[in-house]
Design a protein around this motif. Structure first.
Motif, PDB file in Angstrom:
ATOM      1  N   LEU A  24       0.793  -1.102   0.016  1.00 32.98           N
ATOM      2  CA  LEU A  24       0.056  -0.009  -0.079  1.00 32.98           C
ATOM      3  C   LEU A  24       0.881   1.203   0.081  1.00 32.98           C
ATOM      4  CD1 LEU A  24      -2.776  -1.249   2.402  1.00 32.98           C
ATOM      5  CD2 LEU A  24      -3.072  -0.809   0.024  1.00 32.98           C
ATOM      6  N   SER A  25       1.808   1.277   0.715  1.00 30.14           N
ATOM      7  CA  SER A  25       2.977   2.366   0.716  1.00 30.14           C
ATOM      8  C   SER A  25       3.493   2.437  -0.861  1.00 30.14           C
ATOM      9  CB  SER A  25       4.032   2.013   1.903  1.00 30.14           C
ATOM     10  OG  SER A  25       5.145   2.994   1.574  1.00 30.14           O
ATOM     11  N   ASP A  26       3.990   1.190  -1.451  1.00 32.06           N
ATOM     12  CA  ASP A  26       4.661   1.167  -2.744  1.00 32.06           C
ATOM     13  C   ASP A  26       3.653   2.003  -3.530  1.00 32.06           C
ATOM     14  OD1 ASP A  26       6.803  -0.011  -1.737  1.00 32.06           O
ATOM     15  OD2 ASP A  26       5.985  -2.056  -2.767  1.00 32.06           O
ATOM     16  N   ILE A  27       2.271   1.820  -3.542  1.00 31.51           N
ATOM     17  CA  ILE A  27       1.488   2.550  -4.582  1.00 31.51           C
ATOM     18  C   ILE A  27       0.888   4.001  -3.862  1.00 31.51           C
ATOM     19  CG2 ILE A  27       0.766   0.277  -5.637  1.00 31.51           C
ATOM     20  CD1 ILE A  27      -1.927   0.688  -4.025  1.00 31.51           C
ATOM     21  N   GLU A  28       1.394   4.355  -3.089  1.00 36.36           N
ATOM     22  CA  GLU A  28       1.243   5.723  -2.456  1.00 36.36           C
ATOM     23  C   GLU A  28      -0.022   5.822  -1.927  1.00 36.36           C
ATOM     24  OE1 GLU A  28       2.772   8.169  -5.727  1.00 36.36           O
ATOM     25  OE2 GLU A  28       4.765   8.279  -4.932  1.00 36.36           O
ATOM     26  N   ALA A  29      -0.677   4.799  -1.223  1.00 41.03           N
ATOM     27  CA  ALA A  29      -1.814   4.956  -0.746  1.00 41.03           C
ATOM     28  C   ALA A  29      -1.811   4.949   0.829  1.00 41.03           C
ATOM     29  CB  ALA A  29      -2.749   3.526  -1.308  1.00 41.03           C
ATOM     30  N   THR A  30      -0.783   5.219   1.340  1.00 43.95           N
ATOM     31  CA  THR A  30      -0.654   5.393   2.891  1.00 43.95           C
ATOM     32  C   THR A  30       0.306   6.343   3.382  1.00 43.95           C
ATOM     33  OG1 THR A  30      -0.289   4.054   4.988  1.00 43.95           O
ATOM     34  CG2 THR A  30       0.663   3.030   2.624  1.00 43.95           C
ATOM     35  N   PRO A 146      -5.731   5.884  -1.675  1.00 45.71           N
ATOM     36  CA  PRO A 146      -4.915   6.038  -2.965  1.00 45.71           C
ATOM     37  C   PRO A 146      -5.384   7.346  -3.501  1.00 45.71           C
ATOM     38  CG  PRO A 146      -6.665   4.284  -2.973  1.00 45.71           C
ATOM     39  CD  PRO A 146      -6.675   5.013  -1.558  1.00 45.71           C
ATOM     40  N   MET A 147      -4.357   8.104  -4.272  1.00 43.58           N
ATOM     41  CA  MET A 147      -4.440   9.331  -4.448  1.00 43.58           C
ATOM     42  C   MET A 147      -5.680   9.664  -5.536  1.00 43.58           C
ATOM     43  SD  MET A 147      -1.853  12.178  -6.316  1.00 43.58           S
ATOM     44  CE  MET A 147      -0.531  11.875  -5.028  1.00 43.58           C
ATOM     45  N   TYR A 234      -6.052  -2.531  -7.830  1.00 46.81           N
ATOM     46  CA  TYR A 234      -6.975  -2.551  -9.115  1.00 46.81           C
ATOM     47  C   TYR A 234      -7.840  -1.400  -9.252  1.00 46.81           C
ATOM     48  CZ  TYR A 234      -5.558  -7.623 -10.082  1.00 46.81           C
ATOM     49  OH  TYR A 234      -4.927  -8.864 -10.147  1.00 46.81           O
ATOM     50  N   ALA A 235      -8.438  -1.235  -8.321  1.00 48.15           N
ATOM     51  CA  ALA A 235      -9.287  -0.090  -8.180  1.00 48.15           C
ATOM     52  C   ALA A 235      -8.392   1.391  -8.498  1.00 48.15           C
ATOM     53  CB  ALA A 235     -10.286   0.363  -7.027  1.00 48.15           C
ATOM     54  N   GLU A 236      -7.348   1.482  -7.805  1.00 50.96           N
ATOM     55  CA  GLU A 236      -6.400   2.711  -8.029  1.00 50.96           C
ATOM     56  C   GLU A 236      -5.881   2.610  -9.177  1.00 50.96           C
ATOM     57  OE1 GLU A 236      -6.124   5.453  -6.996  1.00 50.96           O
ATOM     58  OE2 GLU A 236      -3.981   6.152  -7.182  1.00 50.96           O
TER      59      GLU A 236
END
Ligand code: ZN
Length: 274
Positions: A24-30, A146-147, A234-236
């Motif tokens: 979640l951190s890798d995809i910048e969601a946290t 997620p941004m 998937y949603a992000e």
């Protein structure tokens, strides 16, 4: 869906929560200490091997049918990306007491939080509702921010669930396969509020992931915490495509309704979005 024995051990579950937090951190969601994770397991575990400190806590709501059930929950103010380094510093174990009004909170000497996440009311309510409905023995929930999904939730036309889903689920074949119910949408509610909790329970009955308008998402899985993480991803990714399309003047045509329907036919996906 229920998990079959042999069940994952406590350390395996903590490790998977750590891996979920890292992804979640890798995809910048946290960013910072945003986001929280909990899992609920109905097979017996011995929390004291990792969490020797014990105290009695009141639960946000009574869950009498869940007496004896265990939750692993991230602590308030903890960073999801750091769970993997030292899980017991960021996670507590709550075992529901007889009657379901209170629980025993087990924690570590390394614990770096006062309370569990302020969204635990929503986590508990959704776990409870899902378990009563499906009878599952495992359930994982993630809240992340997620941004691109969150940004789109600020644009009025994406606040309509039909518009949101027909626009986001058109960019990759995987999206409809992994999110056949689409993405749910809850209008802005105060973080940690009873209104947000009620919205999550209702919306996650019919969806695997829901947007909290102008805040983030909540995703669930009865298979693994990483599966819930995948749903966020998937949603992000779908939202990133949509954002890309908006910023390039909407050059992309997306998968057509016919193409999406034929994907669903081939992969036996039941859906009623397209
Ligand atoms: Zn949040």
């Amino acid at each position: 869906m229920t998990l079959e024995a042999p069940y994952p051990e406590l350390d395996d579950l903590l490790e998977m929560m750590g891996e979920a937090g890292r992804r979640l951190s890798d995809i910048e969601a946290t960013e910072g200490a945003a986001g929280n994770i909990s899992i609920c397991l109905r097979w017996p575990i011995e929390p004291r091997t990792r969490f020797p400190l014990v105290e009695e806590i009141a639960l946000p709501q009574a869950v009498p049918e869940l007496a004896g059930v265990s939750f692993l929950v991230s602590g308030s103010g903890r960073r999801l990306r750091e769970i993997i380094d030292e899980p017991t510093a960021s996670i507590a174990c709550i075992v529901v007491s007889e009657g379901g009004r209170t629980g025993k909170l087990y924690s570590s000497f390394h614990r770096r939080f006062e309370r569990v996440t302020s969204e635990f009311n929503s986590h508990l309510a959704v776990h409870y509702d899902q378990i009563l409905t499906s009878g599952t023995n495992f359930h994982a929930i993630i809240h992340a921010q997620p941004m691109h999904l969150t940004y789109l939730s600020h644009i009025p036309r994406y606040q309509d669930e039909a518009y949101l889903n027909t626009h986001l689920l058109r960019w990759q074949p995987e999206t409809i396969i992994n999110l056949p119910e689409g993405i749910g949408f809850i209008p802005f509610r105060l973080p940690g509020s009873p209104e947000l909790m009620v919205g999550n329970v209702e919306c996650l009955r019919t969806h695997r992931i829901v947007i909290w308008a102008k805040h983030g998402v909540m995703a669930r899985s009865d298979i693994s915490v990483k599966r819930a993480t995948d749903r966020v991803e998937y949603a992000e990714t779908a939202a990133k495509y949509e954002y890309l399309n908006l910023t390039t003047g909407e050059l992309g045509e997306g998968l057509s309704v016919e193409e999406i329907r034929s994907i669903c036919q081939t992969f036996e996906v039941q859906q009623n979005i397209f």
